[in-house]
Design a protein around this motif. Sequence first.
Motif, PDB file in Angstrom:
ATOM      1  N   GLY A 253       0.826  -1.175   0.000  1.00 53.74           N
ATOM      2  CA  GLY A 253       0.000   0.000   0.000  1.00 53.74           C
ATOM      3  C   GLY A 253       0.873   1.242   0.000  1.00 53.74           C
ATOM      4  O   GLY A 253       2.096   1.185   0.116  1.00 53.74           O
ATOM      5  N   ALA A 254       0.213   2.397  -0.070  1.00 56.63           N
ATOM      6  CA  ALA A 254       0.945   3.669  -0.031  1.00 56.63           C
ATOM      7  C   ALA A 254       1.649   3.818   1.319  1.00 56.63           C
ATOM      8  O   ALA A 254       1.137   3.384   2.365  1.00 56.63           O
ATOM      9  CB  ALA A 254      -0.037   4.814  -0.261  1.00 56.63           C
ATOM     10  N   GLN A 255       2.811   4.395   1.314  1.00 56.15           N
ATOM     11  CA  GLN A 255       3.609   4.510   2.538  1.00 56.15           C
ATOM     12  C   GLN A 255       4.262   5.895   2.600  1.00 56.15           C
ATOM     13  O   GLN A 255       4.425   6.562   1.592  1.00 56.15           O
ATOM     14  CB  GLN A 255       4.738   3.459   2.577  1.00 56.15           C
ATOM     15  N   THR A 256       4.652   6.260   3.818  1.00 61.47           N
ATOM     16  CA  THR A 256       5.506   7.430   4.027  1.00 61.47           C
ATOM     17  C   THR A 256       6.690   6.975   4.857  1.00 61.47           C
ATOM     18  O   THR A 256       6.519   6.343   5.908  1.00 61.47           O
ATOM     19  CB  THR A 256       4.756   8.548   4.763  1.00 61.47           C
ATOM     20  N   ILE A 257       7.902   7.255   4.384  1.00 55.33           N
ATOM     21  CA  ILE A 257       9.093   6.808   5.107  1.00 55.33           C
ATOM     22  C   ILE A 257      10.048   7.984   5.293  1.00 55.33           C
ATOM     23  O   ILE A 257       9.920   9.028   4.624  1.00 55.33           O
ATOM     24  CB  ILE A 257       9.819   5.681   4.349  1.00 55.33           C
ATOM     25  N   CYS A 258      10.973   7.813   6.162  1.00 52.44           N
ATOM     26  CA  CYS A 258      12.022   8.809   6.364  1.00 52.44           C
ATOM     27  C   CYS A 258      13.040   8.690   5.248  1.00 52.44           C
ATOM     28  O   CYS A 258      13.263   7.617   4.705  1.00 52.44           O
ATOM     29  CB  CYS A 258      12.726   8.632   7.715  1.00 52.44           C
ATOM     30  N   VAL A 259      13.693   9.789   4.935  1.00 56.02           N
ATOM     31  CA  VAL A 259      14.692   9.779   3.907  1.00 56.02           C
ATOM     32  C   VAL A 259      15.748   8.739   4.267  1.00 56.02           C
ATOM     33  O   VAL A 259      16.173   8.625   5.427  1.00 56.02           O
ATOM     34  CB  VAL A 259      15.343  11.166   3.730  1.00 56.02           C
ATOM     35  N   GLY A 260      16.105   7.926   3.273  1.00 60.95           N
ATOM     36  CA  GLY A 260      17.075   6.862   3.495  1.00 60.95           C
ATOM     37  C   GLY A 260      16.495   5.612   4.085  1.00 60.95           C
ATOM     38  O   GLY A 260      17.186   4.600   4.210  1.00 60.95           O
TER      39      GLY A 260
ATOM     40  N   THR B 119      13.934   2.273   4.368  1.00 59.72           N
ATOM     41  CA  THR B 119      13.567   1.190   3.463  1.00 59.72           C
ATOM     42  C   THR B 119      12.062   0.969   3.552  1.00 59.72           C
ATOM     43  O   THR B 119      11.550   0.648   4.629  1.00 59.72           O
ATOM     44  CB  THR B 119      14.294  -0.122   3.802  1.00 59.72           C
ATOM     45  N   PRO B 120      11.336   1.148   2.446  1.00 58.38           N
ATOM     46  CA  PRO B 120       9.884   0.926   2.523  1.00 58.38           C
ATOM     47  C   PRO B 120       9.549  -0.549   2.725  1.00 58.38           C
ATOM     48  O   PRO B 120      10.356  -1.432   2.447  1.00 58.38           O
ATOM     49  CB  PRO B 120       9.383   1.419   1.162  1.00 58.38           C
ATOM     50  N   ALA B 121       8.336  -0.774   3.205  1.00 60.30           N
ATOM     51  CA  ALA B 121       7.860  -2.152   3.346  1.00 60.30           C
ATOM     52  C   ALA B 121       7.697  -2.752   1.959  1.00 60.30           C
ATOM     53  O   ALA B 121       7.525  -2.068   0.957  1.00 60.30           O
ATOM     54  CB  ALA B 121       6.530  -2.175   4.097  1.00 60.30           C
ATOM     55  N   VAL B 122       7.752  -4.065   1.937  1.00 61.93           N
ATOM     56  CA  VAL B 122       7.570  -4.778   0.666  1.00 61.93           C
ATOM     57  C   VAL B 122       6.213  -4.401   0.059  1.00 61.93           C
ATOM     58  O   VAL B 122       5.200  -4.329   0.754  1.00 61.93           O
ATOM     59  CB  VAL B 122       7.651  -6.296   0.889  1.00 61.93           C
ATOM     60  N   LEU B 123       6.208  -4.150  -1.261  1.00 58.59           N
ATOM     61  CA  LEU B 123       4.958  -3.867  -1.969  1.00 58.59           C
ATOM     62  C   LEU B 123       4.286  -5.182  -2.331  1.00 58.59           C
ATOM     63  O   LEU B 123       4.889  -6.038  -3.005  1.00 58.59           O
ATOM     64  CB  LEU B 123       5.251  -3.062  -3.226  1.00 58.59           C
TER      65      LEU B 123
END
Length: 201
Positions: free
Chosen positions: A187-194, A196-200
């Motif tokens: 799903g759509a995510q917001t992460i901090c710079v640098g 690693t997003p969760a698996v799509l």
Amino acid sequence: TAQTICEGSVPAALTATAPAGDGVFTFQWQDSPDGTTFTDIPGATAATYAPAALSQDTWYKRIVTSTLGASICTAETNVIKVTVNNFDPGSISADQTICEGDTPAEITSPAASGDGTFAYQWHSSTDGSSFSGISGATSENYAPGALTVDTWYKRQVTATVNGMSCIKFTPAVKITVNNILPGSIGGAQTICVGGTPAVLT
């Protein structure tokens, strides 16, 4: 009287007025494929004759034999023609495979050939079995619109001779539509710079 029938149909029985004159009458019906060379029809010895189904033009006449004592005389009736409406509806081409929502190539076919004046009507089906006429599709060829499901097409040909209209259909062609459902990702995510997003998925 003379008749016009569709190929493979059975003409109306041939009737005749009774012969007049001397003697005892017997009958023999004859037929011909060209109106010139006639041959006896086996078993056709009644006053009238009911032809079987015909696939080509056929001419008929009746031979009447009068027997009076030792005198045997023969005479012929007039000749009548049964016209058979023969024609070839042609074939259409060709099977196609398209992507969902695309427009298939025009379905083409040579003109029908044979007897009569020709008229065309295209038919379609989404199951290959139950066909219905396509409004306005009365040309030799047909250009379908965009398709979303498998669709079959065939062309009806009507040939008219001496006021007798006969119908034949071409074999059907199938337009196969390649339907796919791509699924959805989440799903759509917001992460901090640098980060690693969760698996799509």
